[in-house]
Design a protein around this motif. Structure first.
Motif, PDB file in Angstrom:
ATOM      1  N   ASN A  96      39.444  11.204  27.928  1.00 39.74           N
ATOM      2  CA  ASN A  96      38.666  12.338  28.421  1.00 39.74           C
ATOM      3  C   ASN A  96      38.741  13.471  27.403  1.00 39.74           C
ATOM      4  N   PRO A  97      37.609  14.106  27.091  1.00 37.12           N
ATOM      5  CA  PRO A  97      37.630  15.144  26.054  1.00 37.12           C
ATOM      6  C   PRO A  97      38.370  16.408  26.459  1.00 37.12           C
ATOM      7  N   GLY A  98      38.653  16.586  27.762  1.00 36.12           N
ATOM      8  CA  GLY A  98      39.320  17.809  28.200  1.00 36.12           C
ATOM      9  C   GLY A  98      38.353  18.983  28.228  1.00 36.12           C
ATOM     10  N   THR A  99      38.868  20.159  28.513  1.00 34.38           N
ATOM     11  CA  THR A  99      38.013  21.338  28.650  1.00 34.38           C
ATOM     12  C   THR A  99      37.922  22.156  27.371  1.00 34.38           C
ATOM     13  N   GLN A 100      39.018  22.295  26.663  1.00 36.53           N
ATOM     14  CA  GLN A 100      39.017  23.139  25.466  1.00 36.53           C
ATOM     15  C   GLN A 100      38.162  22.530  24.371  1.00 36.53           C
ATOM     16  N   CYS A 101      37.340  23.375  23.745  1.00 34.80           N
ATOM     17  CA  CYS A 101      36.486  22.921  22.652  1.00 34.80           C
ATOM     18  C   CYS A 101      37.343  22.757  21.398  1.00 34.80           C
ATOM     19  N   THR A 102      37.390  21.524  20.879  1.00 33.87           N
ATOM     20  CA  THR A 102      38.292  21.192  19.781  1.00 33.87           C
ATOM     21  C   THR A 102      37.512  20.605  18.619  1.00 33.87           C
ATOM     22  N   VAL A 103      37.967  20.912  17.403  1.00 32.17           N
ATOM     23  CA  VAL A 103      37.326  20.384  16.196  1.00 32.17           C
ATOM     24  C   VAL A 103      37.770  18.944  15.976  1.00 32.17           C
ATOM     25  N   CYS A 104      36.805  18.064  15.708  1.00 29.26           N
ATOM     26  CA  CYS A 104      37.115  16.681  15.342  1.00 29.26           C
ATOM     27  C   CYS A 104      37.211  16.621  13.817  1.00 29.26           C
ATOM     28  N   GLU A 105      38.416  16.499  13.299  1.00 34.85           N
ATOM     29  CA  GLU A 105      38.642  16.575  11.866  1.00 34.85           C
ATOM     30  C   GLU A 105      37.908  15.476  11.105  1.00 34.85           C
ATOM     31  N   ALA A 106      37.838  14.294  11.681  1.00 34.38           N
ATOM     32  CA  ALA A 106      37.189  13.178  10.995  1.00 34.38           C
ATOM     33  C   ALA A 106      35.679  13.177  11.184  1.00 34.38           C
ATOM     34  N   GLY A 107      35.188  14.067  11.989  1.00 27.72           N
ATOM     35  CA  GLY A 107      33.758  14.091  12.260  1.00 27.72           C
ATOM     36  C   GLY A 107      33.396  13.124  13.374  1.00 27.72           C
ATOM     37  N   CYS A 108      32.265  13.330  13.974  1.00 28.23           N
ATOM     38  CA  CYS A 108      31.836  12.493  15.091  1.00 28.23           C
ATOM     39  C   CYS A 108      31.310  11.155  14.581  1.00 28.23           C
ATOM     40  N   ASP A 109      31.601  10.095  15.345  1.00 28.92           N
ATOM     41  CA  ASP A 109      31.119   8.758  15.023  1.00 28.92           C
ATOM     42  C   ASP A 109      30.420   8.206  16.261  1.00 28.92           C
ATOM     43  N   GLY A 110      29.083   8.356  16.271  1.00 28.69           N
ATOM     44  CA  GLY A 110      28.319   7.846  17.407  1.00 28.69           C
ATOM     45  C   GLY A 110      28.663   8.519  18.721  1.00 28.69           C
ATOM     46  N   GLY A 111      28.982   9.806  18.698  1.00 30.00           N
ATOM     47  CA  GLY A 111      29.318  10.524  19.916  1.00 30.00           C
ATOM     48  C   GLY A 111      30.788  10.449  20.276  1.00 30.00           C
ATOM     49  N   TYR A 112      31.610   9.861  19.398  1.00 28.38           N
ATOM     50  CA  TYR A 112      33.044   9.743  19.658  1.00 28.38           C
ATOM     51  C   TYR A 112      33.825  10.342  18.490  1.00 28.38           C
ATOM     52  N   CYS A 113      34.993  10.844  18.825  1.00 24.81           N
ATOM     53  CA  CYS A 113      35.910  11.364  17.808  1.00 24.81           C
ATOM     54  C   CYS A 113      37.108  10.425  17.727  1.00 24.81           C
ATOM     55  N   ARG A 114      37.284   9.820  16.541  1.00 24.33           N
ATOM     56  CA  ARG A 114      38.390   8.873  16.351  1.00 24.33           C
ATOM     57  C   ARG A 114      39.710   9.626  16.219  1.00 24.33           C
ATOM     58  N   GLN A 115      40.675   9.203  17.001  1.00 22.69           N
ATOM     59  CA  GLN A 115      42.016   9.775  16.931  1.00 22.69           C
ATOM     60  C   GLN A 115      43.014   8.637  16.757  1.00 22.69           C
TER      61      GLN A 115
END
Length: 517
Positions: free
Chosen positions: A160-179
């Motif tokens: 779940n992305p949670g509520t706080q707006c967070t930067v995805c360091e690797a950039g978005c991949d098809g609407g997902y942020c790889r962690q």
């Protein structure tokens, strides 16, 4: 449409580049879209060569399975040809309507199943439980994944992305942020994820979704948050249209439109006239001052004012007027005067275009050539146009005086009725005032007489009481005659309504003479 077999740099296809970068998931998708596996690059390397050079064991395994699948496929095709494509009912739990002699489904699988025998169950992460078997032997969800899962088989859970707006360091991949290698967060847009992220304007090239402000703008937008456009600027645009506006626009950013009533070319009195061709729009763009929006070449016919926003009066001939709005070519038919205003007492407000006289006559209550003389003394205001003769008689309603004239009465007769009524009314008022004044004076006089009578009586009583103590000579002892002194001779000057002093004669005890007191 993109050609998935198209060659690019070094003669490589998208499939070869994906192998070079170890993007195995991309390779599987390209295979499912029937990408050609036999292509080689300019150096003669095919996909297997590149997989070996990069040490990509996973894709080499996929290629091996794919080769085996091809062998099996062609073997089955040969067998099918031999058996003349004869089918038999599916009797081994297959989820398809028809099967071949080997028990493989020869028709599409029922929803929720896949494989050669349609006995494999689609992953729960597949949307609508819809999937199929790819040529590489991988389950592929044909309608995408349900929320919370990703991947070809929709078997990779998303956090779940949670509520706080967070930067995805690797950039978005098809609407997902790889962690990490297997962890993903859904809802990634413009390198940000989180329920509190703000949507940015479509004019932003990139933006901070935490604040919703643009970092960079798409052309031709500029200024804070890309709110202003430079598309109407005549030249450079950094902090405004520095070199002016294109024709038809004005303002700092040339975002305001010149009035459509501005003349597009020079004034018609000029030597050169730019005629507007409405069919081709040549010379039809209105021109105005870049800063104020004032029309630089004057107004189109029928308009006036600095920005040509005021309409010329319809009473002007040809709707033509000066900059101040006065009629430039005289009055339109039916109007006259310096301001081309026909007197409103004219019927339908129609008057002679030259002298302004009422053409169709006057409304009730007026007469004369210009319908400016009142005849309201006539019954219902009906009177002759020329002399004001009361056609139906006089208006004697609520009048004290009446007239015997009932038809075609001269205006003077009806005026006398009103004058007579007003005179009688004034006489009645004067009589009432005079009567009231006389009555007041009479009451006042009666009051004065009563007061005098009371004073005389009181003094008489007092003098009578004083006479008992006075001794008179013998020859006058019996004389008690009182003599009323002439009042008029003893009146003292006084104000209005002052009392008159009254004195009586009595004997003088010393001389025996009568005296006044």
């Amino acid at each position: 449409m993109v050609d998935i077999n198209g060659r690019g740099q070094c003669g490589r296809t998208p499939r070869l580049w994906a192998a070079q970068r170890k993007q195995n998931e991309v390779i599987r998708i390209l295979v499912s879209r029937r990408a050609d596996l036999l292509h080689v690059d300019n150096d003669g390397n095919n996909i297997l060569h590149i997989a070996c050079k990069t040490g990509n064991k996973e894709i080499m395994r996929d290629l091996k399975n794919l080769a085996e699948e091809f062998v099996t496929f062609f073997s089955r095709k040969i067998e099918d040809i031999r058996s003349d494509l004869q089918t038999k009912p599916c009797d081994n739990g297959q989820h398809c309507p028809d099967c071949d002699s080997n028990g493989d489904c020869s028709a599409p699988c029922e929803v929720g199943f896949y494989g050669r025998t349609c006995m494999l169950v689609c992953n729960s992460g597949c949307k609508h439980r819809s999937c199929e078997l790819t040529k590489t032997g991988i389950e592929y969800c044909t309608e995408g994944c349900v929320p919370g899962f990703k991947g070809t088989s929709c078997n990779i859970p998303c956090h779940n992305p949670g509520t706080q707006c967070t930067v995805c360091e690797a950039g978005c991949d098809g609407g997902y942020c790889r962690q990490g290698s297997t962890s993903f967060v859904s809802g990634c847009v413009d390198s940000y994820y989180g329920l509190d992220c703000k949507d940015c304007s479509e004019r932003c090239k990139s933006c901070n979704r935490s604040t919703g402000m643009c970092n960079d703008c798409h052309d031709p937008y500029r200024d804070l948050n890309c709110e202003m456009s430079c598309e109407n600027c005549a030249g450079s645009c950094v902090s405004g249209c520095d070199e002016g506006c294109k024709p038809g626009f004005y303002g700092h950013w040339c975002d305001k439109v010149c009035s459509g009533n501005c003349r597009p070319g020079p004034n018609k009195t000029a030597v050169s006239v730019l005629e507007c061709d409405q069919n081709t729009s040549i010379n039809c763009i209105p021109k105005c001052d870049n800063n104020t929006g004032d029309c630089v070449h004057g107004c189109n016919d029928g308009w006036y004012g600095t920005n040509c926003s005021s309409r010329c009066s319809r009473k002007c001939a040809n709707m033509s007027c000066t900059d101040s709005g006065s009629c430039a070519a005289g009055c339109a038919p039916g109007y006259a005067g310096t301001d081309c205003s026909c007197i409103e007492n004219c019927i339908h407000e129609v008057c002679h275009p030259k002298n302004g006289s009422c053409v169709k006559g006057c409304i009730n209550g007026y007469y004369g050539a210009f319908c400016n003389i009142s005849c309201d003394v006539c019954l219902d205001g009906v009177c002759g146009r020329t002399h004001g003769t009361c056609t139906r008689g006089c208006n004697d309603t609520n009048q004290t005086c009446t007239s015997n004239c009932t038809k075609d009465c001269p205006l003077e007769v009806c005026l006398q009725v009103r004058t007579c009524s007003e005179t009688k009314s004034e006489s009645s008022t004067l009589i009432a005032i005079t009567t009231g004044a006389l009555a007041a004076c009479l009451l006042c006089l009666i009051g004065i007489m009563v007061a005098i009578r009371i004073i005389v009586f009181e003094r008489f009583k007092r003098d009578e009481a004083d006479d008992g103590d006075v001794e008179c000579p013998a020859d006058q002892q019996d004389t008690h005659d009182y003599e009323l002194v002439d009042v008029e001779k003893r009146i003292r000057p006084c104000d209005s309504f002052s009392l008159v002093d009254v004195h009586f004669s009595q004997c003088n005890t010393l001389t025996g003479q009568t005296a006044l007191q």
